[in-house]
Design a protein around this motif. Structure first.
Motif, PDB file in Angstrom:
ATOM      1  N   HIS A   1       0.857  -1.169   0.000  1.00 26.44           N
ATOM      2  CA  HIS A   1       0.000   0.000   0.000  1.00 26.44           C
ATOM      3  C   HIS A   1       0.899   1.226   0.000  1.00 26.44           C
ATOM      4  CE1 HIS A   1      -3.281   2.507   2.243  1.00 26.44           C
ATOM      5  NE2 HIS A   1      -3.253   2.757   0.951  1.00 26.44           N
TER       6      HIS A   1
ATOM      7  N   ARG B   1      -3.394  13.569  -3.225  1.00 30.60           N
ATOM      8  CA  ARG B   1      -3.129  12.347  -2.469  1.00 30.60           C
ATOM      9  C   ARG B   1      -3.393  11.151  -3.377  1.00 30.60           C
ATOM     10  NH1 ARG B   1      -3.853   9.977   3.049  1.00 30.60           N
ATOM     11  NH2 ARG B   1      -4.930   8.040   2.583  1.00 30.60           N
TER      12      ARG B   1
ATOM     13  N   ARG C   1      -2.518   0.573  -4.422  1.00 26.58           N
ATOM     14  CA  ARG C   1      -2.369  -0.778  -3.849  1.00 26.58           C
ATOM     15  C   ARG C   1      -1.894  -1.770  -4.901  1.00 26.58           C
ATOM     16  NH1 ARG C   1      -4.648  -1.406   1.304  1.00 26.58           N
ATOM     17  NH2 ARG C   1      -5.942   0.387   1.846  1.00 26.58           N
TER      18      ARG C   1
ATOM     19  N   ASP D   1      -3.487   7.095  -3.551  1.00 29.64           N
ATOM     20  CA  ASP D   1      -3.589   5.902  -2.719  1.00 29.64           C
ATOM     21  C   ASP D   1      -3.474   4.714  -3.665  1.00 29.64           C
ATOM     22  OD1 ASP D   1      -4.835   3.729  -1.187  1.00 29.64           O
ATOM     23  OD2 ASP D   1      -5.215   5.333   0.274  1.00 29.64           O
TER      24      ASP D   1
ATOM     25  N   VAL E   1       1.036   5.441  -0.177  1.00 35.00           N
ATOM     26  CA  VAL E   1       0.264   6.679  -0.140  1.00 35.00           C
ATOM     27  C   VAL E   1       1.207   7.852  -0.360  1.00 35.00           C
ATOM     28  CG1 VAL E   1      -1.224   8.188   1.216  1.00 35.00           C
ATOM     29  CG2 VAL E   1      -1.466   5.711   1.407  1.00 35.00           C
TER      30      VAL E   1
ATOM     31  N   ASP F   1       1.247  11.770  -0.357  1.00 33.41           N
ATOM     32  CA  ASP F   1       0.427  12.882   0.106  1.00 33.41           C
ATOM     33  C   ASP F   1       1.248  14.146  -0.122  1.00 33.41           C
ATOM     34  OD1 ASP F   1      -1.639  14.163   1.233  1.00 33.41           O
ATOM     35  OD2 ASP F   1      -1.616  13.033   3.123  1.00 33.41           O
TER      36      ASP F   1
END
Ligand code: SF4
Ligand code: SF4
Lengths: 152, 436
Positions: free
Chosen positions: A77, A137, A141, A139, A79, A81
């Motif tokens: 995962h 942002r 996966r 995200d 992220v 930001d």
């Protein structure tokens, strides 16, 4: 995800906009970290590609970014930001062809610059939230192959 | 292929090693640790034989495992196949032919101009590229550490390794057969040695990657033959026709320097990258598909190409300039018969018998959950360590020490800062105890 899948590893990286000197170093660290796991070379490669794309976006367009890498038994995962200009039209940015990718890179399925479609294509899940004048942002996966087959 | 009994191109002499950690910090793959005050290649399956440690050790404690002159016994005939780098070691006064003759004078019955085989290989590369449209770029496999690095760290690029046999191997195969016929002796009675600018060749001969068996018997360091060749050069008089050993043009000689391929493959889009840091950078880029439109990527681990090898004598910049002069002098028209080479190519004589397989690094743990726990522990330890990257613990960085601790090969008190703190705490505890 219905099954409990706790985060077993977390590491936070900082990326600075305009820092071309170190551009690519985070994706390299991610590759290095993943290679310590007994996992499939393909998922490592995909993680390296998407993280490089996202990292370059930050270096090219944003001021700074906090990037979190989390790994669980099912997958990776990421992220990103960032504090930066934001993307006015995420829908447009996600359309195929909206990238500065070279021909060969496109043939291999990814691009350079604002390659959101390519991140989407190379990852298993992408979510983009952007506020103009504030930041973006991402995200992302990626699933480990074993986790995919178990889920299927 | 699994590299069992993997031996190394270098050895660290414990008597000369002062434990200064210079090699530990220089190793590009973090294979060296100083333990009990002495350096050791503890992560030996990570070593790519780049020779960086050999280059930086200020105490001559790192030795190359090359063949020494006194070990050339037990053969009925001796043959030398020197790297073209040798032509740049003795200044402008001596022609390549003089150098080859001097080498003969040093005790070899046969001396071959390896640059000819380099020219043949350029033609073979061109032919390979012509017949195989993908993948691109093909990556040269002539510098042994490059193939090792790709197998260990770039599994996706394994199909890009050029399957052309290295010049020294084809040359050795031919030399051995010819000499055995010529002398009427058994092929194994012929000692065929490469004269080398680097120790990496030793491993590629003793423990070849992908190839079943090397055609060479060993490799001798250029610097170990420097003085005898220099002396022999002083005794070379007029050279008669039958003594013309040098048969290559500038194309083959260019092999010694980076960008050699640019000359050898004028019709191809080539890129030449030298030096370990730049090589890693370009491989990262190729791996991620960021290098476009290149047919052939020539990589050398040594800065500037083989002239920058750790076992040479001449300054690499001076040597490069000498090679450039020689290229001009001997011309960029290959003297090798292209048709003959293409025929050999078709008979697979020039194709390497190598089968390359990626070598996965040793995981922290085979179980994903446990491996991730260990990774978290490494993070935790890394943030606890002072982050000064001083190397005093014997590991190249604080993170490497953390990993060593988690793998059970070190303890936190190997860190001097932690140890001082522990001692201080112990003293304080002692004092407190005494006061009360
Ligand atoms: S030869 Fe290179 S990889 Fe091997 S230990 Fe020395 S510096 Fe490290
Ligand atoms: S660049 Fe040449 S001298 Fe250096 S390690 Fe590679 S083959 Fe040996």
């Amino acid at each position: 995800m219905a099954i409990e899948d706790p985060v077993l590893f977390r590491r936070v990286f900082k990326i600075t906009g305009g820092d071309f000197q170190n551009a690519g170093s985070v994706s390299k660290e991610i590759k290095k970290a993943l290679k310590q796991l007994n996992t499939d070379a393909e998922v490592i490669w995909r993680a390296m590609i998407v993280s490089y794309e996202a990292e370059m976006n930050v270096v090219l367009y944003a001021r700074e970014c906090e990037m979190t890498l989390e790994i669980s038994q099912s997958g990776i995962h990421l992220v990103f930001d960032d504090r930066g200009p934001g993307i006015p039209d995420v829908g447009l940015a996600m359309t195929e062809g909206y990238s500065t990718a070279t021909r060969e890179m496109r043939e291999r399925g990814f691009g350079a610059g604002l390659g959101l479609p390519n991140i989407k294509k190379t990852s298993d899940h992408l979510e983009v939230v952007s506020t103009v004048g504030f930041g973006t942002r991402l995200d992302i996966r990626l699933m480990f192959p074993a986790a995919v087959s178990k889920a299927a | 292929m699994l590299l069992e009994h993997y031996s190394h191109s270098i050895m660290i002499d414990r008597n000369l090693c002062t434990g200064c950690v210079i090699c530990t910090l220089a190793c590009p793959v973090q294979a060296i640790r100083v333990r009990d005050g002495k350096a050791d290649v503890v992560k030996s399956n990570q070593c790519i034989d780049c020779g960086e440690c050999l280059r930086v050790c200020p105490h001559q404690a790192v030795r190359s495992m090359t063949t020494k002159r006194q070990d050339l016994t037990g053969y009925k005939a001796l043959a030398a196949l020197p790297s073209p780098v040798i032509y740049a070691q003795f200044g402008d006064m001596h022609t390549p032919n003089d150098v080859l003759l001097a080498l003969k004078g040093v005790g070899f019955d046969y001396v071959f101009d390896l640059a000819v085989n380099c020219e043949m290989v350029f033609i073979a590369i061109d032919e390979y590229l012509r017949r195989n449209a993908a993948p691109r770029p093909m990556i040269s496999n002539f510098c042994p550490p490059i193939a090792r690095m790709i197998l260990k760290s770039y599994p996706n690029l394994v199909p890009n390794i050029l399957p052309i046999e290295v010049p020294r191997e084809t040359a050795a195969k031919t030399a051995r057969r010819r000499i055995a016929e010529d002398r009427g002796i058994a092929p194994e009675d012929v000692g065929v040695f490469h004269i080398t600018p680097c120790a990496a060749k030793v491993v590629s001969i003793m423990r070849p990657v992908g190839v079943d068996k090397s055609n060479l018997d060993g490799a001798i360091a250029i610097r170990d033959l420097y003085v005898p060749i220099k002396n022999a050069l002083n005794n070379i008089g007029e050279v008669e026709d039958e003594w013309i050993l040098q048969k290559s043009s500038g194309v083959g000689i260019s092999w010694a320097i980076g960008r050699g391929s640019v000359r050898g493959l004028p019709n191809r889009r080539t890129l030449s990258v030298t030096g370990v840091k730049d090589v890693i950078r370009i491989l990262d880029d190729v791996d991620a598909g960021r290098v476009e439109g290149i047919d052939y990527l020539e990589l050398s681990i040594c800065p500037g190409g083989c002239v920058g090898g750790p076992l040479v004598v001449e300054n690499k910049h001076v040597a490069t300039s000498r090679i450039e002069d020689l290229i001009e002098q001997y011309g960029v028209r290959s003297r090798v018969d292209t048709r003959k080479v293409v025929r050999q190519f078709e008979q697979t004589y020039l194709l390497s018998s190598s089968r390359f397989h990626a070598q996965a690094p040793e995981p922290l743990d085979t179980d994903l959950r446990r491996a991730l726990e260990k990774m978290s522990r490494i993070e935790e330890l890394t943030s606890m360590l002072p982050g000064k990257q001083c190397g005093a613990c014997g590991a190249p960085s604080c993170r490497d020490l953390a990993e060593d601790i988690v793998r059970g090969n070190a303890t936190p008190s190997d860190c001097v800062f932690i140890r001082v703190k522990e001692l201080e705490d112990a003293c304080a505890g002692h004092r407190d105890g005494a006061e009360s």
